[in-house]
Design an enzyme around this catalytic site. Structure first.
Site, PDB file in Angstrom:
ATOM      1  N   TYR A  62      11.296  -2.959  -0.496  1.00  0.00           N
ATOM      2  CA  TYR A  62       9.841  -2.735  -0.415  1.00  0.00           C
ATOM      3  C   TYR A  62       9.419  -2.580   1.039  1.00  0.00           C
ATOM      4  O   TYR A  62       8.744  -1.618   1.412  1.00  0.00           O
ATOM      5  CB  TYR A  62       9.132  -3.922  -1.062  1.00  0.00           C
ATOM      6  CG  TYR A  62       7.627  -3.854  -1.101  1.00  0.00           C
ATOM      7  CD1 TYR A  62       6.974  -2.936  -1.911  1.00  0.00           C
ATOM      8  CD2 TYR A  62       6.854  -4.733  -0.337  1.00  0.00           C
ATOM      9  CE1 TYR A  62       5.588  -2.897  -1.979  1.00  0.00           C
ATOM     10  CE2 TYR A  62       5.465  -4.700  -0.402  1.00  0.00           C
ATOM     11  CZ  TYR A  62       4.833  -3.784  -1.210  1.00  0.00           C
ATOM     12  OH  TYR A  62       3.460  -3.748  -1.275  1.00  0.00           O
ATOM     13  N   LYS A  73      -1.047  18.267   3.139  1.00  0.00           N
ATOM     14  CA  LYS A  73      -0.901  19.348   4.132  1.00  0.00           C
ATOM     15  C   LYS A  73      -1.305  20.687   3.516  1.00  0.00           C
ATOM     16  O   LYS A  73      -2.081  21.452   4.102  1.00  0.00           O
ATOM     17  CB  LYS A  73       0.560  19.381   4.596  1.00  0.00           C
ATOM     18  CG  LYS A  73       0.937  20.535   5.473  1.00  0.00           C
ATOM     19  CD  LYS A  73       2.354  20.310   6.019  1.00  0.00           C
ATOM     20  CE  LYS A  73       2.993  21.592   6.464  1.00  0.00           C
ATOM     21  NZ  LYS A  73       3.865  22.193   5.441  1.00  0.00           N
ATOM     22  N   TYR A 100       3.863  13.435   9.878  1.00  0.00           N
ATOM     23  CA  TYR A 100       3.023  14.516   9.338  1.00  0.00           C
ATOM     24  C   TYR A 100       1.748  14.669  10.163  1.00  0.00           C
ATOM     25  O   TYR A 100       1.236  15.779  10.321  1.00  0.00           O
ATOM     26  CB  TYR A 100       2.690  14.280   7.855  1.00  0.00           C
ATOM     27  CG  TYR A 100       3.645  15.019   6.950  1.00  0.00           C
ATOM     28  CD1 TYR A 100       4.994  14.670   6.913  1.00  0.00           C
ATOM     29  CD2 TYR A 100       3.225  16.091   6.165  1.00  0.00           C
ATOM     30  CE1 TYR A 100       5.882  15.366   6.114  1.00  0.00           C
ATOM     31  CE2 TYR A 100       4.113  16.790   5.367  1.00  0.00           C
ATOM     32  CZ  TYR A 100       5.434  16.420   5.337  1.00  0.00           C
ATOM     33  OH  TYR A 100       6.315  17.115   4.552  1.00  0.00           O
ATOM     34  N   ASP A 159       5.347  11.095 -12.362  1.00  0.00           N
ATOM     35  CA  ASP A 159       6.113  10.280 -11.407  1.00  0.00           C
ATOM     36  C   ASP A 159       6.050  11.001 -10.059  1.00  0.00           C
ATOM     37  O   ASP A 159       6.584  12.103  -9.908  1.00  0.00           O
ATOM     38  CB  ASP A 159       7.561  10.176 -11.911  1.00  0.00           C
ATOM     39  CG  ASP A 159       8.455   9.441 -10.930  1.00  0.00           C
ATOM     40  OD1 ASP A 159       8.075   9.265  -9.756  1.00  0.00           O
ATOM     41  OD2 ASP A 159       9.565   9.044 -11.356  1.00  0.00           O
ATOM     42  N   GLY A 208      -2.974   1.234 -11.634  1.00  0.00           N
ATOM     43  CA  GLY A 208      -2.571  -0.121 -11.235  1.00  0.00           C
ATOM     44  C   GLY A 208      -3.789  -0.979 -10.909  1.00  0.00           C
ATOM     45  O   GLY A 208      -4.944  -0.556 -11.092  1.00  0.00           O
ATOM     46  N   PHE A 209      -3.518  -2.162 -10.419  1.00  0.00           N
ATOM     47  CA  PHE A 209      -4.578  -3.110 -10.072  1.00  0.00           C
ATOM     48  C   PHE A 209      -5.526  -2.505  -9.022  1.00  0.00           C
ATOM     49  O   PHE A 209      -6.709  -2.243  -9.302  1.00  0.00           O
ATOM     50  CB  PHE A 209      -3.911  -4.411  -9.590  1.00  0.00           C
ATOM     51  CG  PHE A 209      -4.757  -5.328  -8.771  1.00  0.00           C
ATOM     52  CD1 PHE A 209      -6.028  -5.712  -9.197  1.00  0.00           C
ATOM     53  CD2 PHE A 209      -4.280  -5.832  -7.563  1.00  0.00           C
ATOM     54  CE1 PHE A 209      -6.810  -6.576  -8.431  1.00  0.00           C
ATOM     55  CE2 PHE A 209      -5.051  -6.695  -6.799  1.00  0.00           C
ATOM     56  CZ  PHE A 209      -6.328  -7.057  -7.224  1.00  0.00           C
TER      57      PHE A 209
END
Ligand code: NAD
Ligand code: UDP
Length: 311
Positions: A146, A106, A160, A57, A11-12
């Protein structure tokens, strides 16, 4: 220097991160499914020592052979048009994708950095936005897919950290622009520049009085690198605090391109934040970082790039 997995690396921002990490002597594994990114952004890296590309993905189980020292999770549609067209993928990459990449960090004992966003502040009631502001987000509006995915991603990252002891970082990125943004991704910078270059009407949404603060990508990427190498676990804003209205921004681009393109006013999209400016006091103190590229200079470089890709 350590091996970094960069999701959304085609991506950008991800592709510029790949460049920076390679230039600083790291090995880079770039992972992307090209949902909004493009091989064009990384084609100069194929065959380069230390660079590997994996088409995957990241909402599915993420497997990487060998040591991983850093995981930077940048995969996510990022433009309002992209995430309105791909609402489920956006929610999945922010939730499942964050879970999978944290699991990898992890397992490998890697340091983890999540690309969060100023959108976690929603349509802010505090100005400028500081990291201790919890935000004003509409969970069920069109942008909720989003904003809430990123808020979930921050919560998952902290869980986490607290529960599994993963060494984590959270960067809240404010509007960033530059070369390799997709011409038609709908964000204001590619939209205005491509309209100005074609001498077409420049589509200002609403009356253009809403504000944004634009950061050139090289400043942002440097800030992110410094945050990753610091010990700061809590969210940190990175962006450029120089704020302007969208109408002023359109006029600036028109002047820099040197066109007579008219301004066309279109309806304001639902829940479009009215104001936005990062408070970067924390990044200044903690990372000794602040943006260096003035708006006109960054825009000129970006316009030069768009001249080569706008038909
Ligand atoms: P972009 O659309 O150019 O890049 C996102 C990349 O993620 C694309 O290459 C896309 O193909 C990839 N991707 C998406 N879903 C995926 C999946 N499930 N598996 C693998 N790859 C996937 O957008 P960008 O502007 O470079 O944004 C990068 C990150 O930075 C995003 O997480 C975004 O939310 C965050 N961010 C960007 C800005 C900004 O102004 N550019 C502001 C705030 C936050
Ligand atoms: N915008 C606009 N015309 C366009 C695209 C965007 O006026 O063609 C406005 C949009 O309504 C918002 C601002 O520009 O107020 C920034 O939009 P962008 O999509 O780049 O990112 P956002 O900050 O909203 O996530």
């Amino acid at each position: 220097m350590g091996r970094a997995l960069i999701t959304g690396g085609a991506g950008f921002l991800g592709s510029h991160l790949c460049d920076l990490f390679l230039s600083r002597g790291h090995e880079v594994i770039c992972m992307d499914n090209f949902i909004t990114g493009s091989p064009d952004n990384i084609k100069h890296l194929f065959g380069r020592d230390g660079f590997t590309f994996v088409k995957h993905d990241v909402t599915n189980y993420v497997y990487v052979e060998g040591a991983v020292d850093f995981v930077l999770h940048f995969a996510s549609p990022a433009s309002p048009i992209d995430y309105l067209e791909k609402p489920i993928q956006t929610l999945k990459v922010g939730s499942l994708g964050t879970h999978k990449t944290l699991g990898l960090a992890k397992d490998k004992g890697a340091r983890y950095l999540i690309a969060s966003t100023s959108e976690v502040y929603g349509d802010p009631l505090i100005h400028p936005q500081k990291e201790d502001y919890w935000g004003n987000v509409n969970p069920v509006g069109p942008r909720g897919v989003y904003d809430e995915a990123k808020r979930f991603a921050e919560a998952m990252t902290m869980a986490y950290h607290r529960f599994h002891g993963v060494d984590t970082r959270i960067v809240r990125i404010f509007n960033t622009y530059g070369e390799r943004m997709r011409v038609n991704d709908g964000r204001v910078v590619p939209a205005f520049i491509s309209q100005a270059l074609r001498n077409e009407p420049m589509t200002v949404f609403g009356d253009g009085s809403q504000t944004r603060s634009f950061c050139y990508f090289s400043d942002l990427i440097e800030g992110i690198y410094r945050l990753l190498m610091s010990d700061e676990v809590n969210p940190t804003n990175i962006g450029n605090p120089s704020e302007m209205t969208v109408l002023q921004f359109a006029e600036r681009i028109r002047a820099l391109v040197g066109t007579t393109a008219p301004i066309e006013f279109l309806p304001l999209p639902e829940d479009d934040p009215k104001i936005r400016r990062p408070d970067i006091t924390k990044a200044r103190k903690l990372l000794d970082w602040e943006p260096r590229v003035p708006l006109d200079e960054g825009l000129k470089r970006t316009i030069d790039y768009f001249r080569t890709v706008v038909k």
